[in-house]
Design a protein around this motif. Structure first.
Motif, mmCIF file in Angstrom:
data_model
loop_
_atom_site.group_PDB
_atom_site.id
_atom_site.type_symbol
_atom_site.label_atom_id
_atom_site.label_comp_id
_atom_site.label_asym_id
_atom_site.label_seq_id
_atom_site.Cartn_x
_atom_site.Cartn_y
_atom_site.Cartn_z
ATOM 1 N N CYS A 98 0.710 -1.116 0.048
ATOM 2 C CA CYS A 98 -0.032 0.148 -0.044
ATOM 3 C C CYS A 98 0.862 1.309 0.007
ATOM 4 O O CYS A 98 0.235 2.414 -0.341
ATOM 5 N N ASN A 99 2.259 1.171 0.352
ATOM 6 C CA ASN A 99 2.855 2.602 0.271
ATOM 7 C C ASN A 99 3.240 3.188 -1.019
ATOM 8 O O ASN A 99 3.560 4.262 -0.979
ATOM 9 N N GLU A 100 3.465 2.171 -1.724
ATOM 10 C CA GLU A 100 3.909 2.575 -3.093
ATOM 11 C C GLU A 100 2.955 2.161 -4.114
ATOM 12 O O GLU A 100 2.455 0.981 -3.931
ATOM 13 N N PRO A 101 2.626 2.573 -5.198
ATOM 14 C CA PRO A 101 1.524 2.279 -6.157
ATOM 15 C C PRO A 101 1.971 0.954 -6.613
ATOM 16 O O PRO A 101 3.145 0.597 -7.095
ATOM 17 N N LEU A 102 0.779 0.139 -6.745
ATOM 18 C CA LEU A 102 0.948 -1.304 -7.623
ATOM 19 C C LEU A 102 1.262 -0.828 -9.108
ATOM 20 O O LEU A 102 0.691 0.129 -9.612
ATOM 21 N N ARG A 103 1.959 -1.563 -9.696
ATOM 22 C CA ARG A 103 2.462 -1.630 -10.967
ATOM 23 C C ARG A 103 1.604 -2.596 -11.710
ATOM 24 O O ARG A 103 1.556 -3.794 -11.389
ATOM 25 N N ALA A 104 0.959 -2.294 -13.081
ATOM 26 C CA ALA A 104 0.360 -3.520 -13.588
ATOM 27 C C ALA A 104 1.402 -4.050 -14.439
ATOM 28 O O ALA A 104 2.218 -3.588 -15.055
ATOM 29 N N LEU A 105 1.393 -5.404 -14.491
ATOM 30 C CA LEU A 105 2.338 -6.258 -15.196
ATOM 31 C C LEU A 105 1.952 -6.218 -16.669
ATOM 32 O O LEU A 105 0.825 -6.593 -16.946
ATOM 33 N N SER A 106 2.804 -5.968 -17.459
ATOM 34 C CA SER A 106 2.518 -5.792 -18.842
ATOM 35 C C SER A 106 2.062 -7.218 -19.537
ATOM 36 O O SER A 106 1.422 -7.037 -20.821
ATOM 37 N N ASN A 107 2.312 -8.335 -19.039
ATOM 38 C CA ASN A 107 2.544 -9.651 -19.955
ATOM 39 C C ASN A 107 1.569 -10.416 -19.276
ATOM 40 O O ASN A 107 2.118 -11.784 -18.848
ATOM 41 N N PRO A 108 0.251 -10.081 -19.124
ATOM 42 C CA PRO A 108 -0.688 -11.326 -18.549
ATOM 43 C C PRO A 108 -0.945 -12.628 -19.374
ATOM 44 O O PRO A 108 -0.417 -12.701 -20.500
ATOM 45 N N GLY A 109 -1.595 -13.540 -18.679
ATOM 46 C CA GLY A 109 -1.924 -14.755 -19.372
ATOM 47 C C GLY A 109 -3.400 -14.430 -20.476
ATOM 48 O O GLY A 109 -3.575 -13.339 -20.672
ATOM 49 N N ALA A 110 -3.669 -15.514 -21.055
ATOM 50 C CA ALA A 110 -4.806 -15.360 -21.833
ATOM 51 C C ALA A 110 -6.181 -15.076 -21.304
ATOM 52 O O ALA A 110 -7.190 -14.971 -22.039
ATOM 53 N N SER A 111 -6.325 -15.495 -20.119
ATOM 54 C CA SER A 111 -7.603 -15.666 -19.174
ATOM 55 C C SER A 111 -8.130 -14.143 -19.092
ATOM 56 O O SER A 111 -9.164 -14.320 -18.906
ATOM 57 N N ASN A 119 5.957 -2.465 -5.737
ATOM 58 C CA ASN A 119 7.135 -1.879 -5.987
ATOM 59 C C ASN A 119 8.403 -2.476 -5.552
ATOM 60 O O ASN A 119 9.578 -2.485 -6.317
ATOM 61 N N ASP A 120 8.179 -3.183 -4.632
ATOM 62 C CA ASP A 120 9.494 -3.781 -3.926
ATOM 63 C C ASP A 120 9.744 -5.238 -4.436
ATOM 64 O O ASP A 120 10.597 -6.060 -4.123
ATOM 65 N N ASP A 121 8.908 -5.698 -5.544
ATOM 66 C CA ASP A 121 9.009 -6.958 -6.036
ATOM 67 C C ASP A 121 8.621 -8.019 -5.509
ATOM 68 O O ASP A 121 8.747 -9.195 -5.800
ATOM 69 N N GLU A 122 7.938 -8.025 -4.204
ATOM 70 C CA GLU A 122 7.827 -8.972 -3.394
ATOM 71 C C GLU A 122 6.456 -9.689 -3.712
ATOM 72 O O GLU A 122 6.335 -10.818 -3.582
ATOM 73 N N PHE A 123 5.138 -9.136 -4.088
ATOM 74 C CA PHE A 123 4.025 -9.742 -4.213
ATOM 75 C C PHE A 123 3.643 -9.279 -5.503
ATOM 76 O O PHE A 123 3.743 -8.410 -6.216
ATOM 77 N N VAL A 124 2.611 -10.301 -5.899
ATOM 78 C CA VAL A 124 2.014 -10.235 -7.198
ATOM 79 C C VAL A 124 0.303 -10.248 -6.950
ATOM 80 O O VAL A 124 0.017 -11.107 -5.811
ATOM 81 N N LEU A 173 -9.554 -10.583 -5.732
ATOM 82 C CA LEU A 173 -8.039 -10.517 -5.839
ATOM 83 C C LEU A 173 -7.250 -11.364 -5.029
ATOM 84 O O LEU A 173 -7.609 -11.852 -3.958
ATOM 85 N N LEU A 174 -6.150 -11.924 -5.504
ATOM 86 C CA LEU A 174 -5.478 -12.802 -4.744
ATOM 87 C C LEU A 174 -3.933 -12.326 -4.587
ATOM 88 O O LEU A 174 -3.458 -11.669 -5.658
ATOM 89 N N VAL A 175 -3.537 -12.265 -3.247
ATOM 90 C CA VAL A 175 -2.117 -11.777 -3.101
ATOM 91 C C VAL A 175 -1.251 -13.065 -3.166
ATOM 92 O O VAL A 175 -1.397 -13.712 -2.388
ATOM 93 N N MET A 176 -0.178 -13.139 -3.933
ATOM 94 C CA MET A 176 0.884 -14.011 -3.844
ATOM 95 C C MET A 176 2.109 -13.619 -3.920
ATOM 96 O O MET A 176 2.448 -12.565 -4.446
ATOM 97 N N ASN A 177 3.362 -14.776 -3.764
ATOM 98 C CA ASN A 177 4.520 -14.314 -3.875
ATOM 99 C C ASN A 177 4.813 -14.152 -5.371
ATOM 100 O O ASN A 177 4.591 -14.732 -6.204
ATOM 101 N N ASN A 178 5.972 -13.043 -5.569
ATOM 102 C CA ASN A 178 6.274 -12.797 -7.052
ATOM 103 C C ASN A 178 7.464 -13.748 -7.205
ATOM 104 O O ASN A 178 8.389 -13.827 -6.510
ATOM 105 N N LEU A 179 7.427 -14.386 -8.513
ATOM 106 C CA LEU A 179 8.533 -15.129 -8.746
ATOM 107 C C LEU A 179 9.564 -14.542 -9.545
ATOM 108 O O LEU A 179 10.714 -15.039 -9.680
ATOM 109 N N LEU A 180 9.408 -13.611 -10.344
ATOM 110 C CA LEU A 180 10.376 -13.154 -11.246
ATOM 111 C C LEU A 180 10.827 -11.737 -10.997
ATOM 112 O O LEU A 180 9.921 -10.908 -10.847
#
Ligand code: ATP
Ligand code: CA
Ligand code: CA
Length: 426
Positions: A98-111, A119-124, A173-180
């Motif tokens: 919540c402290n820094e804005p979430l960024r939309a990932l540019s490369n989502p799946g087909a669904s 912003n810290d790469d921790e969560f998706v 919305l699902l919050v999960m660990n970021n892998l990449l």
């Protein structure tokens, strides 16, 4: 499919959603954190907590400029417990999201799901369909029994499930660990299922920056597979086997192994080329000859580097979340001294050219259960194509084929330690 996240998403502004979600998560997390410590009860899995956020502000909610909305938190106490299991404090969780804005990932799946990254790469954060959210709720007790017994796993770690409701629309919305990691170049990204039916990235996909490649693309690109040290490879395969057994037990299929490849040797060359370019444009500048282009590219590179180096150094918030930790291997045999801006925890490997790689891997998209399969036509064609006619056995068949592919095509053992094999340096 009126109530699905995707449809509603298009009708509500992007920044408004993000702001509202951040507000919702912050209030929900701190509210839950204030509740006294106690053991988890089975009933905790069924609890859904709803907070109303009127625009003028409520008893405990702030005034805001977004449209009024409801924010639902599923199984708040259970997720609080899971986050604690992975060493994530309420403060870390809320400030990361919540402290820094979430960024939309540019490369989502087909669904049609939308992905956001912190912003810290921790969560998706992934938007999911009603069915998927329901299935996750059902899955939670058993799923986390597994994580509790063994947090070293490549299964996705889910840290929160929410629903943003606004103007009759529901966005789950699902919050999960970021892998990449996003602050280094992922040179290749594969979504592997162990199937060959329609498993090739489209031309359109290939034109994108960082395309999502598939099984057939992998076999083209790495016909000999990727080479890992014996112990690392054994640990990885063992983890995959154990994880697939869990997925099969829940009759889950259609999941993928996400494999991100950072090529250290290529990165070193790119860095070299960049600094050459930078030096060139500097000389040109000194000669009073600076071109827009040279200037731009250099400053862009160095500033993005600087602004992120802080988060690169920091340890991750969640425990057991890197690829190496997930597979319970702790050797880091690739010598990283001149690449210390590379995040920890990638699995060291080589391609057939002998180039040094770091692999970032994890299982994704596990909320498709056999009984919910929708795309019947595709299923039928795929069944015929894959020779899997006995559909009752599909989850087991899926897991077996998946593992065979990983074992025979993707991850290969090399006998000698990576450290001692010759390294190509420019
Ligand atoms: P579909 O159902 O069409 O396969 P989807 O919308 O369910 O797609 P996923 O398969 O879950 O999406 O993921 C799509 C892409 O998003 C992945 O290929 C990957 O690049 C990225 N992604 C998904 N989960 C994660 C994660 N935990 N960390 C980093 N990237 C992720
Ligand atoms: Ca998928
Ligand atoms: Ca999916």
């Amino acid at each position: 499919v009126d109530s699905s996240g995707q449809v509603s998403y298009k009708k509500v502004g992007n920044s408004q959603i993000i702001e509202s979600i951040e507000m919702g998560i912050r209030y929900s997390t701190s509210g839950t954190a204030r509740k006294p410590e106690r053991d988890l009860l089975m009933q905790d899995f069924q609890v859904v907590e709803t907070i109303f956020f009127p625009s003028d502000g409520g008893n405990r909610t702030p005034a805001h400029k977004c449209s009024e909305f409801h924010f639902k938190t599923y199984a708040p106490m259970a997720f609080r417990y899971f986050r604690a299991l992975f060493g994530i404090t309420p403060d870390d969780y809320a400030s990361s999201l919540c402290n820094e804005p979430l960024r939309a990932l540019s490369n989502p799946g087909a669904s049609g799901s939308i992905f956001y990254i912190t912003n810290d790469d921790e969560f998706v954060v992934k938007t999911v369909q009603h069915k998927e959210a329901e299935f996750l709720q059902e899955l939670l007790p058993g799923y986390y029994m597994n994580l509790n017994q063994n947090p070293r796993t490549l299964l996705p770690k889910t840290f929160g499930l929410y629903c943003y409701q606004c103007g009759g629309k529901n966005i789950r919305l699902l919050v999960m660990n970021n892998l990449l990691p996003t602050y280094i170049r992922i040179h290749e990204r594969y979504d592997l299922k162990g199937s060959t039916y329609k498993r090739k990235a489209s031309k359109q996909e290939r034109l994108k920056r960082g395309p999502a490649l598939k099984d057939l693309d992998f076999m083209d690109e790495h016909p000999e597979g990727l080479f890992l040290e014996k112990d690392t490879c054994d640990a990885l395969i063992k983890t995959l086997q154990r994880d697939c057994r869990v997925l099969e037990s829940f009759k889950i299929m259609d999941y993928s192994l996400l494999v991100g490849i950072h090529n250290l040797d290529l990165a070193a060359k790119e860095k070299c080329r960049q600094s050459e370019q930078a030096a060139k444009s500097k000389t040109m500048q000194e000669a009073g000859n600076s071109t827009e282009h040279g200037d731009d590219s250099e400053s862009a590179v160095s500033s993005s580097h600087l602004s992120r180096s802080k988060s690169v150094r920091r340890e991750r918030i969640s425990a057991y979340s890197t690829a190496m930790e997930s597979i319970q291997a702790d050797a880091e045999p690739v010598d990283l001294d001149d690449h210390d801006d590379v995040p920890k925890g990638g699995i060291p490997a080589r391609n057939s050219k002998g180039e040094r790689l770091l692999l970032f891997v994890g299982l994704i998209d596990i909320l498709q259960q056999y009984r919910f399969r929708k795309k019947l036509e595709h299923t039928f064609k795929a069944m015929v194509h894959d020779g899997d006619a006995v559909s009752v056995h599909r989850p087991g068949f899926y897991a077996q084929r998946f593992l065979t592919f990983m074992l025979e095509r993707v991850f290969k053992k090399i006998q000698s330690p990576l450290k001692h094999s010759p390294t190509k340096r420019k």
